[in-house]
Every structure is written in structure tokens, then in C-alpha cells.
Design an enzyme around this catalytic site. Structure first.
Site, PDB file in Angstrom:
ATOM      1  N   CYS A  28       1.639   8.478  14.847  1.00 51.87           N
ATOM      2  CA  CYS A  28       2.273   9.643  14.220  1.00 51.87           C
ATOM      3  C   CYS A  28       1.746  10.930  14.853  1.00 51.87           C
ATOM      4  O   CYS A  28       2.089  11.241  15.989  1.00 51.87           O
ATOM      5  CB  CYS A  28       2.082   9.613  12.707  1.00 51.87           C
ATOM      6  SG  CYS A  28       3.230  10.716  11.836  1.00 51.87           S
ATOM      7  N   LEU A  29       0.882  11.672  14.172  1.00 55.50           N
ATOM      8  CA  LEU A  29       0.311  12.875  14.772  1.00 55.50           C
ATOM      9  C   LEU A  29      -0.477  12.526  16.024  1.00 55.50           C
ATOM     10  O   LEU A  29      -0.557  13.329  16.961  1.00 55.50           O
ATOM     11  CB  LEU A  29      -0.585  13.594  13.762  1.00 55.50           C
ATOM     12  CG  LEU A  29      -1.229  14.903  14.223  1.00 55.50           C
ATOM     13  CD1 LEU A  29      -0.185  15.920  14.651  1.00 55.50           C
ATOM     14  CD2 LEU A  29      -2.120  15.483  13.135  1.00 55.50           C
ATOM     15  N   ARG A  75       7.629  15.162   9.692  1.00 49.78           N
ATOM     16  CA  ARG A  75       8.715  16.135   9.827  1.00 49.78           C
ATOM     17  C   ARG A  75       9.012  16.470  11.284  1.00 49.78           C
ATOM     18  O   ARG A  75      10.139  16.804  11.625  1.00 49.78           O
ATOM     19  CB  ARG A  75       8.352  17.441   9.112  1.00 49.78           C
ATOM     20  CG  ARG A  75       8.167  17.334   7.622  1.00 49.78           C
ATOM     21  CD  ARG A  75       7.924  18.716   7.011  1.00 49.78           C
ATOM     22  NE  ARG A  75       7.441  18.607   5.647  1.00 49.78           N
ATOM     23  CZ  ARG A  75       8.208  18.401   4.594  1.00 49.78           C
ATOM     24  NH1 ARG A  75       9.507  18.295   4.749  1.00 49.78           N
ATOM     25  NH2 ARG A  75       7.683  18.302   3.380  1.00 49.78           N
ATOM     26  N   LYS A 105     -26.799  -5.375 -17.655  1.00 48.00           N
ATOM     27  CA  LYS A 105     -26.526  -4.772 -18.947  1.00 48.00           C
ATOM     28  C   LYS A 105     -25.061  -5.011 -19.330  1.00 48.00           C
ATOM     29  O   LYS A 105     -24.152  -4.633 -18.595  1.00 48.00           O
ATOM     30  CB  LYS A 105     -26.815  -3.264 -18.906  1.00 48.00           C
ATOM     31  CG  LYS A 105     -28.300  -2.931 -18.832  1.00 48.00           C
ATOM     32  CD  LYS A 105     -29.045  -3.404 -20.088  1.00 48.00           C
ATOM     33  CE  LYS A 105     -30.513  -3.014 -20.048  1.00 48.00           C
ATOM     34  NZ  LYS A 105     -31.223  -3.480 -21.264  1.00 48.00           N
ATOM     35  N   LYS A 140     -22.897 -13.884 -24.243  1.00 48.37           N
ATOM     36  CA  LYS A 140     -23.057 -12.647 -25.013  1.00 48.37           C
ATOM     37  C   LYS A 140     -21.804 -11.771 -24.887  1.00 48.37           C
ATOM     38  O   LYS A 140     -21.293 -11.242 -25.892  1.00 48.37           O
ATOM     39  CB  LYS A 140     -24.286 -11.893 -24.503  1.00 48.37           C
ATOM     40  CG  LYS A 140     -24.608 -10.627 -25.287  1.00 48.37           C
ATOM     41  CD  LYS A 140     -25.882  -9.988 -24.723  1.00 48.37           C
ATOM     42  CE  LYS A 140     -26.247  -8.712 -25.471  1.00 48.37           C
ATOM     43  NZ  LYS A 140     -27.471  -8.091 -24.904  1.00 48.37           N
ATOM     44  N   HIS A 160       4.401   4.479  11.582  1.00 48.03           N
ATOM     45  CA  HIS A 160       3.126   4.003  11.037  1.00 48.03           C
ATOM     46  C   HIS A 160       3.091   2.468  11.011  1.00 48.03           C
ATOM     47  O   HIS A 160       3.391   1.851   9.981  1.00 48.03           O
ATOM     48  CB  HIS A 160       2.925   4.545   9.617  1.00 48.03           C
ATOM     49  CG  HIS A 160       2.607   5.996   9.559  1.00 48.03           C
ATOM     50  ND1 HIS A 160       1.316   6.481   9.617  1.00 48.03           N
ATOM     51  CD2 HIS A 160       3.415   7.080   9.477  1.00 48.03           C
ATOM     52  CE1 HIS A 160       1.353   7.805   9.555  1.00 48.03           C
ATOM     53  NE2 HIS A 160       2.615   8.188   9.470  1.00 48.03           N
ATOM     54  N   GLU A 190       0.637   0.536  10.791  1.00 49.59           N
ATOM     55  CA  GLU A 190      -0.414  -0.001   9.917  1.00 49.59           C
ATOM     56  C   GLU A 190       0.139  -0.466   8.578  1.00 49.59           C
ATOM     57  O   GLU A 190      -0.492  -1.286   7.889  1.00 49.59           O
ATOM     58  CB  GLU A 190      -1.521   1.035   9.707  1.00 49.59           C
ATOM     59  CG  GLU A 190      -1.151   2.249   8.875  1.00 49.59           C
ATOM     60  CD  GLU A 190      -0.593   3.405   9.688  1.00 49.59           C
ATOM     61  OE1 GLU A 190      -0.651   4.559   9.216  1.00 49.59           O
ATOM     62  OE2 GLU A 190      -0.084   3.158  10.804  1.00 49.59           O
ATOM     63  N   PRO A 249     -22.051  -1.657 -21.522  1.00 44.28           N
ATOM     64  CA  PRO A 249     -20.867  -0.910 -21.072  1.00 44.28           C
ATOM     65  C   PRO A 249     -19.573  -1.717 -21.205  1.00 44.28           C
ATOM     66  O   PRO A 249     -18.539  -1.159 -21.590  1.00 44.28           O
ATOM     67  CB  PRO A 249     -21.195  -0.604 -19.601  1.00 44.28           C
ATOM     68  CG  PRO A 249     -22.681  -0.585 -19.547  1.00 44.28           C
ATOM     69  CD  PRO A 249     -23.117  -1.666 -20.491  1.00 44.28           C
ATOM     70  N   THR A 250     -19.654  -3.016 -20.895  1.00 40.84           N
ATOM     71  CA  THR A 250     -18.473  -3.865 -21.042  1.00 40.84           C
ATOM     72  C   THR A 250     -18.063  -3.972 -22.511  1.00 40.84           C
ATOM     73  O   THR A 250     -16.878  -3.901 -22.852  1.00 40.84           O
ATOM     74  CB  THR A 250     -18.754  -5.261 -20.460  1.00 40.84           C
ATOM     75  OG1 THR A 250     -18.931  -5.146 -19.042  1.00 40.84           O
ATOM     76  CG2 THR A 250     -17.613  -6.222 -20.755  1.00 40.84           C
ATOM     77  N   MET A 303       0.440  10.414  18.241  1.00 38.30           N
ATOM     78  CA  MET A 303       1.436  10.404  19.318  1.00 38.30           C
ATOM     79  C   MET A 303       1.762  11.826  19.755  1.00 38.30           C
ATOM     80  O   MET A 303       1.864  12.138  20.954  1.00 38.30           O
ATOM     81  CB  MET A 303       2.695   9.683  18.845  1.00 38.30           C
ATOM     82  CG  MET A 303       3.852   9.696  19.846  1.00 38.30           C
ATOM     83  SD  MET A 303       4.957  11.086  19.537  1.00 38.30           S
ATOM     84  CE  MET A 303       6.492  10.423  20.115  1.00 38.30           C
TER      85      MET A 303
END
EC number: 6.3.4.2
Length: 547
Positions: free
Chosen positions: A382-383, A463, A187, A223, A508, A510, A190-191, A385
């Protein structure tokens, strides 16, 4: 003259504007162009730092300490351009800046309005991204066309082409072409409606990127082109990728999007495209030599975006080793109810990521203990560790009340405690230990061997720290502090030398992993999991036992 690409979205949210924007940036870089990326978010929060991961996914931290939208993770993973706090602005930041200027009298008594004052501020942060060292700036507009929050940003980018010249601006609209199973057809309406809303604002898209489950026929493309007033070659199909998000750039190349962008913006300095590094990457991904499983034990495990960079980094390490990694998303609160034996047995590695708040902490500590005692490769972040330190204090050193003062202010043994400079902090946003900071490594440690250097810079967001009052007793009990701040005052990495692979870091990692360059610690962790998988028999190996 710097060229600008504005990426908007329509129909529904979560279409993948960030991933598409990052893929375009990568393709332009592969053509020798200098690219910078930017995200403008319509929410009123000054930044996502105080938002729940359930609301907006992970908070992505930059080298300069900016807490930003997770889409900036896509930008960094796909491109090489450096990101800074100028690369992510919210409605909150824009209004805060304008209000501060008004309070200082910089508007000379004028009535401050959305147009021109707010839109001028938005345009200024976009212009700030350009310069002699940049060929193309790609700015993604968050939210969906039709959202009331997005209107000032859309008005600003409409005006922008008048300021810099229409030939220097390209509007790209990402939209959805849904498939109706009952009608057995795609359909396009929507576009059409989404583009219609953009055109009412005064923006005529140059390119439509159409997300779809099924291929779009030539008739449907014609279209869409007719009703949306774009050339048919500017209707780009972006079909769902079941295998990997790293297929997206190749899909865009197949649809000649990079050629279209270069032509429309007149980027005459562009070189022929070399996509071979990406095709090699996908070849390794499609042809694994190993298959392993990693359990990620977190408190937001059911929300995939909450640990987005963690999951991507594991995948990068898998591609590095040509291994297929199956990730088990384990709720730490479930471990508290059902136990580790039921939920974690059979995994080749266990990772405990960061987080905030007390919920699920005991489940994370139990997961660390399970990995430590069973000799399962363990990676704490982090946590994660801090939970590793709590487990070691309680179950190896017999400090029964060992805890973090974040969760138990009256604990007898606060092995994790608040930094002195954090004691009197009352404002939550942007007040943690944030951004890239150096760490000195023991070259003979697991981390030192993984990195291959003696000093690294990694990004922080926390922290609480290891309490140095306990450092000597922990070392005497066998815990190795293999990474510290250069002055030795802050613990950055802890390891258990007697364990096959046990490494936990306060930072971090990552946030610095890329598909073509896996982070050394993730690569080491996945490598250890592969080794365990290959050597494991019916009986688990022995880890460090409790005393």
C-alpha cells in the site's frame, strides 16, 4: 436450530478473547461443524476506520469493504467461514440504526429506550448470523464485564437465551487468574468478582476459560467452580503461550473444551476431532531449517497490533518454508534521524507496510532506496508501494521533487495522486477504495510466478494511486508494472526486474494469509530472504544503482 456461543471477558482487557474465540471456531470446524464468527464492540465509533492504530490496532478489511476490528483477522486466519459486514457491529452502528428507524417513524410514536429498542437491535444482528447453513455462531463481546459501554450488549445476550431457548446458548467467560510472586500463589478472587458481576446482570457462565501464567491446581479449580457455580470440568486452564499463538487450539483440546462445548450444546452431528494439520504446522514451527531476519519499517512499529496481520503473514511464510523469522520492528522516523546503515544493515529482507499521514514518510523512502541499492529482498504494501514509486522517481529518474500529493499538494512531480472520484470527498469514514478488487498479472513477473495465475482478487484500503501520467517514463527507466486493474487503468503491482526480489503492491495481501496457507507474495518474499541469507557473503549484492 443454530446454536450460539457468547464469549465475554472479565478482570482486565486484552486477555485474548478474539484468539480464544477463533480457536474454538477452528476446533468445531475440524469436527465437521459449520461455524460463523461475530464481534460486537462497545465503542461508539461506527467502525474502526477512523481510529488511530495506537488506539485500536490495525483496521482489518473484509472482501465486501467493511473496515472491522482486528479480531476478525484471527477469525479468518483460524476458520474458513466467510466474514461480512454483519460480523462486526459497534455501539455506534447499533444506535445509528435505531435512530434512523426512529426518524422514519418505525416505532409508532413510542419512547425509544435502551431496553427494549437498543437490545432488540443487538439481538437482531446476532440472529442474522444464524440459518440453515450454520451450526454454530460464536459471538465475542468486546470490552470487559463492568464497563458501562458493554451493559446493553450483555443485557441483549441475557435476553437472547430466553428468545431461542437456554439449551441453544452457551455462555463462555474469559477471565484472569493472576499469580502473585510475593505470596507464591494464584489468586482466584478477581475471577470470582468478574463472574459475580455477570451473575448480577443475569448471566450464569457455562464455561470459564482462565488465563494464567502458572498452571491452576485441582484445589484452585474446585474453588473457582464452587464460588462461580460451574462444574469443575468447565473451569478451563489457558496458560500463556511463550512460543506461538498457534499453540492455543491444542491447549484447549488438552483441556477438552471442544468436547465440553459439543456436550453442552447437544451438537450430535459433530465428528471426531482431526487436529493433525495443526500439529504438523507446529512441528514445522518448532523445527526450522533456516533462520532469517526481516525488518518491518513502519510509523507504528512500537505498537505490535498496528501491523498484526503483517507479522502473522510473515510467520505463515516462515512456517511454509520451515524457517524461523526474526522480525525487527523499525520506526521509520528513527531512520530519518539515524540512517539506514545503522538500523537496517544485516537484515535479510525489508518490508514497508501501509499507513496514513506524513510522519515518517522520508524514513520509509530511505528504506526502499537502501533495499533497492543493496539488492535486499523488498516487499512494499500500500503506502510501501507508493514510497517505492517516490524513491524510483527521485533517485533513479532524477525527478527530485517526486512525491505524493497526499503529503505535498504543490509537488512538481505528483507521481502518486488522488483518484478523481476522491477529489470531492469530505466524509472520512468508509469513503476510500475498499474491499476485494481484481488485478490482472503478468505471468512472467515475480508476482505472476508467485501466484501461479493471471488474475487475483485482493483487498484494498487507500485513496491515492499511481499517477498514470508518469507510467511510460517509469517503464522506460526500468520499473515494471506487473499488475493492473483488468481495464489497465490502475497500477496494482510494481517490480524491478534487475533486482533479486523487489515487489510492491497497492493492495493488502496480509488480509488473505492463513497459517496453513501462506500468502503467495509473503511466501515468495521470505523465500527470497532465505536465499539471500544462504548466499550472502561479507559483501552485499548489487541492486539497482541510482542514476
Amino acid at each position: 436450530m443454530t446454536k450460539h456461543i457468547f464469549v465475554t471477558g472479565g478482570v482486565v482487557s486484552s486477555l485474548g478473547k478474539g484468539l480464544t474465540s477463533a480457536s474454538i471456531g477452528m476446533l468445531l470446524e475440524q469436527r465437521g461443524l459449520r461455524v460463523r464468527m461475530q464481534k460486537l464492540d462497545p465503542y461508539i465509533n461506527v467502525d474502526p476506520g477512523t481510529m488511530s492504530p495506537y488506539q485500536h490496532g490495525e483496521v482489518y478489511v473484509l472482501d465486501d469493504g467493511s473496515e472491522t476490528d482486528l479480531d476478525l483477522g484471527h477469525y479468518e486466519r483460524f476458520t474458513s467461514g466467510l466474514l461480512s459486514r454483519d460480523c462486526n457491529y459497534t455501539t455506534g452502528q447499533i444506535y445509528l440504526s435505531v435512530i434512523e428507524k426512529e426518524r422514519k417513524g418505525q416505532f409508532l410514536g413510542k419512547t425509544v429506550q435502551v431496553i427494549p429498542h437498543i437490545t432488540n437491535e443487538i439481538k437482531s444482528v446476532v440472529k442474522r448470523m444464524g440459518g440453515d447453513d450454520v451450526d454454530v455462531v460464536i459471538t465475542e463481546i468486546g470490552g470487559t464485564v463492568g464497563d458501562i459501554e458493554s451493559l446493553p450488549f450483555l443485557e441483549a445476550i441475557r435476553q437472547f437465551s430466553l428468545d431461542v431457548g437456554r439449551e441453544n446458548v452457551l455462555y463462555m467467560h474469559l477471565t484472569l487468574v493472576p499469580y502473585l510472586k510475593a505470596a507464591d500463589e494464584l489468586k482466584t478472587k478477581p475471577t470470582q468478582h468478574s463472574v459475580g458481576q455477570l451473575r448480577m446482570i443475569g448471566i450464569q457462565p457455562d464455561v470459564l476459560v482462565c488465563r494464567c501464567e502458572h498452571s491452576i491446581s485441582r484445589d484452585d479449580r474446585e474453588k473457582i467452580a464452587l464460588f462461580c457455580n460451574v462444574p469443575v470440568e468447565a473451569v478451563i486452564e489457558e496458560k500463556d503461550k511463550d512460543f506461538s499463538i498457534y499453540e492455543v487450539p491444542l491447549s484447549l483440546v488438552e483441556n477438552k473444551l471442544d468436547e465440553l462445548v459439543i456436550k453442552k450444546l447437544g451438537l450430535t452431528s459433530a465428528k471426531p476431532l482431526d487436529i493433525s494439520p495443526w500439529t504438523d504446522l507446529l512441528h514445522r514451527l518448532r523445527n526450522p531449517h533456516h533462520e532469517i531476519s526481516i525488518a518491518v519499517v513502519g510509523k507504528y512499529a512500537e505498537h505490535k497490533d498496528a501491523y498484526k496481520s503483517i507479522y502473522e503473514s510473515i510467520d505463515h511464510a516462515g512456517m511454509h518454508h520451515q524457517a524461523q523469522v526474526r522480525i525487527g520492528r523499525i520506526q521509520s522516523a528513527d531512520i530519518e534521524r539515524e540512517g539506514c546503515e545503522r538500523l537496517l544493515s544485516g537484515y535479510d529482507g525489508i518490508l514497508v507496510p501501509g499507513g496514513f499521514g506524513e510522519r515518517g514518510i522520508e524514513g520509509k523512502v530511505q528504506a526502499v532506496k537502501f533495499a533497492r541499492e543493496r539488492g535486499i529482498p523488498f516487499f512494499g504494501i500500500c503506502l510501501g508501494m507508493q514510497c517505492a514509486v517516490i524513491d524510483y522517481g527521485r533517485n533513479v529518474m532524477n525527478l527530485e521533487a517526486a512525491h505524493s500529493s497526499e503529503f505535498d499538494k504543490d509537488t512538481q512531480h505528483p507521481v502518486i495522486c488522488l483518484l478523481d472520484e476522491q477529489q470531492n470527498v469530505t466524509q472520512m469514514g468508509g469513503t476510500m477504495r475498499l474491499g476485494s478488487q481484481p488485478a490482472k498479472l503478468d505471468p512472467e513477473s515475480v508476482a505472476g510466478k508467485a501466484y501461479g495465475v493471471t488474475e487475483v482478487n485482493e483487498r484494498h484500503r487507500h485513496r491515492y494511486e499511481f499517477n498514470n501520467t508518469y507510467r511510460e517514463s517509469f517503464e522506460a527507466a526500468g520499473l515494471k508494472f506487473s499488475g493492473t486493474s483488468p481495464d489497465g487503468g490502475l497500477v496494482e503491482i510494481v517490480e524491478i526486474p534487475a533486482h533479486p526480489w523487489f515487489c510492491a503492491v497497492q493492495f493488502h495481501p496480509e488480509f488473505k494469509s492463513k497459517p496453513l496457507q501462506a500468502h503467495p507474495l509473503f511466501a515468495g518474499f521470505v523465500g527470497a530472504a532465505i536465499e539471500r541469507h544462504q548466499s550472502r557473503s561479507t559483501k552485499d549484492g548489487l541492486g539497482v544503482s541510482s542514476r
